[in-house]
Design a protein around this motif. Structure first.
Motif, PDB file in Angstrom:
ATOM      1  N   ASN A 248       0.943  -1.281  -0.158  1.00 16.08           N
ATOM      2  CA  ASN A 248      -0.080  -0.071   0.099  1.00 16.08           C
ATOM      3  C   ASN A 248       0.837   1.203   0.094  1.00 16.08           C
ATOM      4  OD1 ASN A 248      -2.336  -1.403   0.087  1.00 16.08           O
ATOM      5  ND2 ASN A 248      -2.879  -1.227   2.188  1.00 16.08           N
ATOM      6  N   ALA A 249       1.967   1.264   0.718  1.00 15.45           N
ATOM      7  CA  ALA A 249       2.875   2.270   0.755  1.00 15.45           C
ATOM      8  C   ALA A 249       3.524   2.752  -0.411  1.00 15.45           C
ATOM      9  CB  ALA A 249       4.012   2.050   2.088  1.00 15.45           C
ATOM     10  N   VAL A 250       3.918   1.450  -1.312  1.00 15.45           N
ATOM     11  CA  VAL A 250       4.607   1.415  -2.546  1.00 15.45           C
ATOM     12  C   VAL A 250       3.673   2.068  -3.534  1.00 15.45           C
ATOM     13  CG1 VAL A 250       5.607   0.202  -4.304  1.00 15.45           C
ATOM     14  CG2 VAL A 250       6.291  -0.224  -1.919  1.00 15.45           C
ATOM     15  N   ILE A 251       2.400   1.732  -3.747  1.00 16.57           N
ATOM     16  CA  ILE A 251       1.291   2.004  -4.528  1.00 16.57           C
ATOM     17  C   ILE A 251       1.269   3.593  -4.353  1.00 16.57           C
ATOM     18  CG2 ILE A 251      -1.158   1.645  -5.414  1.00 16.57           C
ATOM     19  CD1 ILE A 251       0.940  -0.425  -6.361  1.00 16.57           C
ATOM     20  N   ALA A 252       0.880   4.037  -3.021  1.00 15.07           N
ATOM     21  CA  ALA A 252       0.835   5.369  -2.681  1.00 15.07           C
ATOM     22  C   ALA A 252       2.007   6.247  -3.519  1.00 15.07           C
ATOM     23  CB  ALA A 252       0.507   5.456  -1.348  1.00 15.07           C
ATOM     24  N   LEU A 253       3.243   5.822  -3.153  1.00 17.93           N
ATOM     25  CA  LEU A 253       4.443   6.463  -3.715  1.00 17.93           C
ATOM     26  C   LEU A 253       4.283   6.551  -5.195  1.00 17.93           C
ATOM     27  CD1 LEU A 253       7.243   7.681  -3.447  1.00 17.93           C
ATOM     28  CD2 LEU A 253       8.149   5.263  -3.807  1.00 17.93           C
ATOM     29  N   PHE A 254       3.988   5.574  -5.997  1.00 19.67           N
ATOM     30  CA  PHE A 254       4.241   5.634  -7.291  1.00 19.67           C
ATOM     31  C   PHE A 254       2.652   6.355  -7.877  1.00 19.67           C
ATOM     32  CE2 PHE A 254       6.258   1.091  -7.811  1.00 19.67           C
ATOM     33  CZ  PHE A 254       7.524   1.700  -7.425  1.00 19.67           C
ATOM     34  N   ASN A 255       1.731   6.387  -7.182  1.00 17.39           N
ATOM     35  CA  ASN A 255       0.587   7.115  -7.760  1.00 17.39           C
ATOM     36  C   ASN A 255       0.836   8.621  -7.502  1.00 17.39           C
ATOM     37  OD1 ASN A 255      -1.369   5.127  -8.344  1.00 17.39           O
ATOM     38  ND2 ASN A 255      -2.187   5.010  -6.194  1.00 17.39           N
ATOM     39  N   ARG A 256       1.634   9.124  -6.604  1.00 11.86           N
ATOM     40  CA  ARG A 256       1.879  10.233  -6.373  1.00 11.86           C
ATOM     41  C   ARG A 256       2.966  10.802  -7.125  1.00 11.86           C
ATOM     42  NH1 ARG A 256       5.530  11.966  -2.856  1.00 11.86           N
ATOM     43  NH2 ARG A 256       5.350  10.031  -1.805  1.00 11.86           N
ATOM     44  N   THR A 257       3.933  10.198  -7.470  1.00  9.85           N
ATOM     45  CA  THR A 257       5.140  10.481  -8.195  1.00  9.85           C
ATOM     46  C   THR A 257       4.955  10.442  -9.707  1.00  9.85           C
ATOM     47  OG1 THR A 257       6.317   8.486  -7.672  1.00  9.85           O
ATOM     48  CG2 THR A 257       6.673  10.184  -6.186  1.00  9.85           C
ATOM     49  N   LEU A 258       4.365   9.351 -10.099  1.00  2.00           N
ATOM     50  CA  LEU A 258       4.040   8.937 -11.399  1.00  2.00           C
ATOM     51  C   LEU A 258       2.836   9.602 -12.126  1.00  2.00           C
ATOM     52  CD1 LEU A 258       5.217   5.446 -11.538  1.00  2.00           C
ATOM     53  CD2 LEU A 258       6.421   7.559 -11.815  1.00  2.00           C
ATOM     54  N   ALA A 259       2.102  10.373 -11.293  1.00  5.16           N
ATOM     55  CA  ALA A 259       1.059  11.082 -12.160  1.00  5.16           C
ATOM     56  C   ALA A 259       1.361  11.969 -12.989  1.00  5.16           C
ATOM     57  CB  ALA A 259       0.104  11.729 -10.964  1.00  5.16           C
ATOM     58  N   GLY A 260       0.697  12.243 -14.114  1.00  4.54           N
ATOM     59  CA  GLY A 260       0.782  13.319 -15.145  1.00  4.54           C
ATOM     60  C   GLY A 260       1.057  12.754 -16.332  1.00  4.54           C
TER      61      GLY A 260
END
Length: 260
Positions: A248-260
Motif C-alpha cells: 500500500n505504501a509503494v502504490i501510494a508512492l507511485f501514484n503520487r510521483t508518476l501522475a501526469g
C-alpha cells in the motif's frame, strides 16, 4: 483491475565482462523481460521490477501482477540472462540458492547497470507506457532497483530489504560503489526492511540510513517486524499482513510521483 500477464519482450544484450568458466553466457544474446499491464488498452506509468536471485518465479510474477493491477505497466527482466537460457527460473532450494548467489558475484556491476538502462529504454518505449518511470525490487532486486533509480528518468523507487548495499559486495570482485554513488540519487526512494532480517541487520541498515542523511536524499524509511523475504508468498517467512501494509505504501508512492 484485470491484467495481461502473458507478454514478454526480448531486449538484445551483449554481455559485459568475462564470466567464470562454470557460468558460460547464454547464446541467445537477449534479456527476456516479462510484461504485466492492465488489460484495458491505454498508456500507464511504467515500473521496472527487479527480482530476487531466483529470477522471475511465481511469487515474483504475482507481485508484478499485483502492482500492474493498480494501473501500472510492469516490466520484469531476467537478471542473469548472460548465464541462463531465456525463461530460466531457479528453484527455491539449495541448488537454486547456490546458483543465484554465485551469479550475483559473477556478473560485473557495469553489466547490471547496462541492463537497467536497456530495460528502462524498452519500458519507456512500449506503447502501453506513458514514459513516466519508477523502479522496485526485492533482495538482490532491491539493490538493483536502487542503482537503476540513479538514472535521472526514474521518478521513484521502492527497495525491499536490499542486500549488499551496506557491504559493497555486489557483482564480480565484490566491490560495488552503491554507497559512494548515493549522492546521485534524485528519485524519491522508499526503503523497506524487516527488523528480523539476518541479511541486513540493524548495523547494516544504520550504515545505509546514515549515508542517505549525509547526502540529503529524498527518501522514506519503513521498518517492520518481518524476516528477509517476508514479501515472498511461498515459504514460512511470508507475512500477508506486511505484504498488504508495505505494498500500500509503494502504490501510494507511485501514484503520487508518476501522475501526469
Amino acid at each position: 483491475m484485470i491484467i495481461r500477464s502473458d507478454e514478454f519482450i526480448d531486449i538484445p544484450r551483449i554481455a559485459s565482462g568475462t564470466p567464470s568458466d562454470d557460468a558460460m553466457p547464454s547464446p541467445g544474446g537477449v534479456m527476456r523481460t516479462h510484461l504485466f499491464r492492465p488489460a484495458v488498452e491505454g498508456r500507464y506509468p511504467g515500473v521496472l521490477l527487479f527480482s530476487e536471485i531466483y529470477q522471475v518465479t511465481d511469487p515474483i510474477r504475482r507481485l508484478a501482477a499485483y502492482v500492474a493491477g493498480h494501473g501500472f505497466c510492469v516490466a520484469v527482466p531476467e537478471v542473469y540472462h548472460e548465464y541462463e537460457q531465456p525463461g530460466t527460473v531457479l528453484r527455491y532450494d539449495a541448488a537454486g540458492t547456490d546458483r543465484g548467489n554465485a551469479l550475483k558475484v559473477t556478473k560485473p556491476v557495469p553489466a547490471f547497470d547496462e541492463d537497467a538502462v536497456a530495460a528502462l529504454d524498452g519500458l519507456a518505449a512500449h506503447p502501453a507506457c506513458t514514459g513516466r518511470l519508477a523502479t522496485m525490487g526485492v533482495c538482490l532486486g532491491g539493490h538493483l532497483a536502487y542503482r537503476a533509480a540513479l538514472d535521472p528518468r526514474v521518478a521513484a523507487a521502492a527497495c525491499f530489504y536490499a542486500t549488499d548495499i551496506h557491504s559493497g559486495t555486489l557483482g564480480a570482485g565484490k566491490q560495488d560503489d552503491s554507497l559512494a554513488r548515493m549522492e546521485e540519487l534524485k528519485a524519491e526512494t522508499l526503503f523497506i526492511w524487516g527488523r528480523q532480517d539476518l541479511h541486513v541487520p540493524f548495523a547494516a541498515r544504520e550504515t545505509i540510513r546514515a549515508r542517505l542523511e549525509a547526502v540529503g536524499a529524498n527518501y522514506g524509511w519503513l521498518e517492520v517486524n518481518g524476516q528477509h523475504a517476508f514479501l515472498r508468498d511461498e515459504g514460512p517467512r511470508y507475512d500477508p499482513a506486511l505484504f498488504a501494509q508495505t505494498l500500500n505504501a509503494v502504490i501510494a508512492l507511485f501514484n503520487r510521483t508518476l501522475a501526469g
